[in-house]
Design a protein around this motif. Structure first.
Motif, PDB file in Angstrom:
ATOM      1  N   ALA A 166       0.855  -1.201   0.000  1.00 34.45           N
ATOM      2  CA  ALA A 166       0.000   0.000   0.000  1.00 34.45           C
ATOM      3  C   ALA A 166       0.887   1.245   0.000  1.00 34.45           C
ATOM      4  O   ALA A 166       1.985   1.236   0.569  1.00 34.45           O
ATOM      5  CB  ALA A 166      -0.892  -0.001   1.238  1.00 34.45           C
ATOM      6  N   VAL A 167       0.414   2.279  -0.678  1.00 36.59           N
ATOM      7  CA  VAL A 167       1.153   3.543  -0.698  1.00 36.59           C
ATOM      8  C   VAL A 167       0.289   4.585   0.001  1.00 36.59           C
ATOM      9  O   VAL A 167      -0.829   4.880  -0.423  1.00 36.59           O
ATOM     10  CB  VAL A 167       1.477   3.983  -2.145  1.00 36.59           C
ATOM     11  CG1 VAL A 167       2.303   5.270  -2.134  1.00 36.59           C
ATOM     12  CG2 VAL A 167       2.226   2.870  -2.888  1.00 36.59           C
ATOM     13  N   ILE A 168       0.807   5.076   1.118  1.00 34.46           N
ATOM     14  CA  ILE A 168       0.051   6.052   1.899  1.00 34.46           C
ATOM     15  C   ILE A 168       0.898   7.314   2.007  1.00 34.46           C
ATOM     16  O   ILE A 168       1.960   7.312   2.637  1.00 34.46           O
ATOM     17  CB  ILE A 168      -0.262   5.504   3.310  1.00 34.46           C
ATOM     18  CG1 ILE A 168      -1.081   4.207   3.189  1.00 34.46           C
ATOM     19  CG2 ILE A 168      -1.028   6.519   4.147  1.00 34.46           C
ATOM     20  CD1 ILE A 168      -1.138   3.418   4.450  1.00 34.46           C
ATOM     21  N   LYS A 169       0.419   8.362   1.347  1.00 34.09           N
ATOM     22  CA  LYS A 169       1.182   9.616   1.254  1.00 34.09           C
ATOM     23  C   LYS A 169       2.619   9.295   0.825  1.00 34.09           C
ATOM     24  O   LYS A 169       2.824   8.730  -0.221  1.00 34.09           O
ATOM     25  CB  LYS A 169       1.116  10.372   2.577  1.00 34.09           C
ATOM     26  CG  LYS A 169      -0.271  10.952   2.824  1.00 34.09           C
ATOM     27  CD  LYS A 169      -0.253  11.894   3.988  1.00 34.09           C
ATOM     28  CE  LYS A 169      -1.666  12.408   4.226  1.00 34.09           C
ATOM     29  NZ  LYS A 169      -1.810  12.925   5.576  1.00 34.09           N
ATOM     30  N   GLU A 170       3.599   9.564   1.673  1.00 24.93           N
ATOM     31  CA  GLU A 170       4.994   9.333   1.280  1.00 24.93           C
ATOM     32  C   GLU A 170       5.564   8.127   2.006  1.00 24.93           C
ATOM     33  O   GLU A 170       6.681   8.169   2.554  1.00 24.93           O
ATOM     34  CB  GLU A 170       5.812  10.590   1.534  1.00 24.93           C
ATOM     35  CG  GLU A 170       5.252  11.782   0.784  1.00 24.93           C
ATOM     36  CD  GLU A 170       6.304  12.637   0.135  1.00 24.93           C
ATOM     37  OE1 GLU A 170       7.357  12.827   0.760  1.00 24.93           O
ATOM     38  OE2 GLU A 170       6.079  13.120  -0.986  1.00 24.93           O
ATOM     39  N   LYS A 171       4.798   7.062   1.969  1.00 27.05           N
ATOM     40  CA  LYS A 171       5.253   5.838   2.643  1.00 27.05           C
ATOM     41  C   LYS A 171       4.711   4.629   1.871  1.00 27.05           C
ATOM     42  O   LYS A 171       3.540   4.609   1.477  1.00 27.05           O
ATOM     43  CB  LYS A 171       4.692   5.838   4.077  1.00 27.05           C
ATOM     44  CG  LYS A 171       5.206   4.755   4.955  1.00 27.05           C
ATOM     45  CD  LYS A 171       6.523   5.149   5.637  1.00 27.05           C
ATOM     46  CE  LYS A 171       7.228   3.899   6.121  1.00 27.05           C
ATOM     47  NZ  LYS A 171       8.672   3.971   6.036  1.00 27.05           N
ATOM     48  N   VAL A 172       5.582   3.637   1.620  1.00 24.79           N
ATOM     49  CA  VAL A 172       5.118   2.386   1.006  1.00 24.79           C
ATOM     50  C   VAL A 172       5.140   1.305   2.081  1.00 24.79           C
ATOM     51  O   VAL A 172       6.175   1.073   2.711  1.00 24.79           O
ATOM     52  CB  VAL A 172       6.013   1.973  -0.184  1.00 24.79           C
ATOM     53  CG1 VAL A 172       5.478   0.702  -0.832  1.00 24.79           C
ATOM     54  CG2 VAL A 172       6.094   3.097  -1.210  1.00 24.79           C
ATOM     55  N   LEU A 173       3.988   0.697   2.291  1.00 24.70           N
ATOM     56  CA  LEU A 173       3.891  -0.349   3.319  1.00 24.70           C
ATOM     57  C   LEU A 173       3.770  -1.712   2.655  1.00 24.70           C
ATOM     58  O   LEU A 173       2.964  -1.886   1.747  1.00 24.70           O
ATOM     59  CB  LEU A 173       2.662  -0.121   4.202  1.00 24.70           C
ATOM     60  CG  LEU A 173       2.581   1.206   4.956  1.00 24.70           C
ATOM     61  CD1 LEU A 173       1.229   1.333   5.655  1.00 24.70           C
ATOM     62  CD2 LEU A 173       3.711   1.292   5.973  1.00 24.70           C
ATOM     63  N   VAL A 174       4.575  -2.668   3.088  1.00 23.51           N
ATOM     64  CA  VAL A 174       4.493  -4.039   2.578  1.00 23.51           C
ATOM     65  C   VAL A 174       3.969  -4.924   3.706  1.00 23.51           C
ATOM     66  O   VAL A 174       4.423  -4.824   4.850  1.00 23.51           O
ATOM     67  CB  VAL A 174       5.884  -4.543   2.108  1.00 23.51           C
ATOM     68  CG1 VAL A 174       5.813  -6.003   1.673  1.00 23.51           C
ATOM     69  CG2 VAL A 174       6.413  -3.671   0.978  1.00 23.51           C
ATOM     70  N   PHE A 175       2.995  -5.785   3.369  1.00 24.38           N
ATOM     71  CA  PHE A 175       2.441  -6.719   4.360  1.00 24.38           C
ATOM     72  C   PHE A 175       2.878  -8.130   3.964  1.00 24.38           C
ATOM     73  O   PHE A 175       2.218  -8.795   3.143  1.00 24.38           O
ATOM     74  CB  PHE A 175       0.909  -6.608   4.395  1.00 24.38           C
ATOM     75  CG  PHE A 175       0.435  -5.210   4.686  1.00 24.38           C
ATOM     76  CD1 PHE A 175       0.448  -4.709   5.974  1.00 24.38           C
ATOM     77  CD2 PHE A 175      -0.004  -4.379   3.658  1.00 24.38           C
ATOM     78  CE1 PHE A 175       0.030  -3.403   6.242  1.00 24.38           C
ATOM     79  CE2 PHE A 175      -0.420  -3.081   3.909  1.00 24.38           C
ATOM     80  CZ  PHE A 175      -0.398  -2.589   5.208  1.00 24.38           C
ATOM     81  N   PRO A 176       4.010  -8.578   4.496  1.00 26.55           N
ATOM     82  CA  PRO A 176       4.624  -9.840   4.029  1.00 26.55           C
ATOM     83  C   PRO A 176       3.683 -11.042   4.112  1.00 26.55           C
ATOM     84  O   PRO A 176       3.714 -11.909   3.249  1.00 26.55           O
ATOM     85  CB  PRO A 176       5.817 -10.030   4.971  1.00 26.55           C
ATOM     86  CG  PRO A 176       6.096  -8.674   5.519  1.00 26.55           C
ATOM     87  CD  PRO A 176       4.777  -7.959   5.578  1.00 26.55           C
ATOM     88  N   GLU A 177       2.823 -11.093   5.131  1.00 32.74           N
ATOM     89  CA  GLU A 177       1.950 -12.275   5.292  1.00 32.74           C
ATOM     90  C   GLU A 177       0.921 -12.372   4.158  1.00 32.74           C
ATOM     91  O   GLU A 177       0.389 -13.446   3.886  1.00 32.74           O
ATOM     92  CB  GLU A 177       1.190 -12.248   6.632  1.00 32.74           C
ATOM     93  CG  GLU A 177       2.052 -12.237   7.879  1.00 32.74           C
ATOM     94  CD  GLU A 177       2.678 -10.876   8.153  1.00 32.74           C
ATOM     95  OE1 GLU A 177       2.173  -9.877   7.608  1.00 32.74           O
ATOM     96  OE2 GLU A 177       3.688 -10.824   8.874  1.00 32.74           O
ATOM     97  N   LEU A 178       0.629 -11.230   3.517  1.00 37.30           N
ATOM     98  CA  LEU A 178      -0.349 -11.255   2.420  1.00 37.30           C
ATOM     99  C   LEU A 178       0.313 -11.460   1.057  1.00 37.30           C
ATOM    100  O   LEU A 178      -0.366 -11.783   0.082  1.00 37.30           O
ATOM    101  CB  LEU A 178      -1.144  -9.934   2.391  1.00 37.30           C
ATOM    102  CG  LEU A 178      -1.947  -9.580   3.646  1.00 37.30           C
ATOM    103  CD1 LEU A 178      -2.641  -8.237   3.453  1.00 37.30           C
ATOM    104  CD2 LEU A 178      -2.977 -10.661   3.936  1.00 37.30           C
TER     105      LEU A 178
END
Ligand code: SF4
Ligand code: SF4
Length: 286
Positions: A85-97
């Motif tokens: 997911a990209v939220i403003k100036e941050k990319v979040l990775v959810f490894p379990e998904l």
């Protein structure tokens, strides 16, 4: 010859059938038993092989270099599993998904994504005489069985008789385990639940174009509906195993059916002959 042993639900005696078939054939063939029931591999409870080789299974998950990232959001758009997911100036990775499909790194316009391995399970191997066991084991807390099943199946040697112990149910791990088989043996019990799950499993193997036959376990409980269903659908019933306290006792002690009751060996040798005949006939019919 690859024979998968499946069942629409757990607890029908699938592993009892898979191990009995394997042990009945080792006098005449080299046999590989692949335990693809990776959430709960239990064939070796009955086989007692020393598993002396073990290899971790990794899936590639994205690692974002935020010095290159422009936060365009393309990676999140292409991910079918909502694992990035990209939220403003941050990319979040959810490894379990993350399914490790690689789409995000392939499509990132800035080449800001590399991949790193995440361990999701192990593959263990052991052998004795003509029998080799390859079993997958999903790491605790992991939900992604197919990558572990794929790794187990890489050890298939087509020169051998390969027997696959398939996870219960009819979802993705089942399809991953069954696909590529020459024949699928469906183990069920003669109850309304057994019939319901058998019918679902039959649909899956028919869609995959794999010939199938049925083993009815615990004959004596329930009713005749499974028999009637098989006759109606033209599915051969290849073995009937009675409800027998002694069989349950053997299982609880970790003794396979054909070792505890050697008279069953001939039944499973005959089962293999029947399977070979059905596979040969289905190849001619194609
Ligand atoms: S696609 Fe690449 S550049 Fe765009 S947000 Fe994702 S990581 Fe950043
Ligand atoms: S590798 Fe595939 S599943 Fe994983 S985050 Fe990227 S697009 Fe999603």
């Amino acid at each position: 010859m690859i024979i998968s042993v499946a069942s629409g639900k757990g607890g029908t005696g699938k592993t009892l059938v898979a191990t009995s078939l394997a042990l009945s054939l080792i006098d005449n063939y080299k046999v590989q038993l692949l335990d693809c029931d990776v959430e709960e591999p239990n064939a070796n409870i009955l086989l007692h092989l020393a598993l002396n080789q073990s290899q971790p299974v990794y899936i590639p998950i994205p690692k974002v270099d935020e010095t290159k990232c422009t936060y365009c959001g393309k990676c999140a758009e292409v991910c079918a599993y909502n694992a990035i997911a990209v939220i403003k100036e941050k990319v979040l990775v959810f490894p379990e998904l993350c399914h490790g499909c690689g789409a995000c790194s392939y499509l990132c316009p800035e080449s800001a994504i590399t991949e790193e391995g995440r361990e999701v399970g192990i593959v263990e191997r052991g052998n004795s005489g003509n029998l080799e066991l390859v079993q997958g084991r999903l790491a605790i807390g992991e939900a992604m069985a197919p990558p572990v099943i794929r790794e187990v199946k890489k050890y298939i040697d087509p020169a051998n008789i390969v027997i696959i112990d398939v996870p219960p149910g009819t979802s993705c791990p089942v399809i991953e385990a069954v696909k590529g088989s020459d024949f699928c043996l469906l183990v069920t019990e003669p109850t309304p639940f057994g019939l319901n799950d058998l019918a679902l499993a039959v649909e899956v193997v028919k869609k995959l174009g794999i010939p199938c036959g049925v083993v009815i376990n615990r004959v004596g409980i329930g009713n005749q509906e499974v028999e009637q269903y098989c006759h109606r659908e033209g599915i051969p019933i290849l073995v009937r195993i009675p409800l027998d306290r002694n069989i349950a006792l053997l299982y609880s002690k970790g003794i396979s059916l054909v070792e505890g009751m050697p008279r069953w060996r001939e039944q499973f040798v005959r089962l293999f002959r029947d399977i070979k005949d059905i596979v040969a006939a289905s190849r001619v019919a194609r």
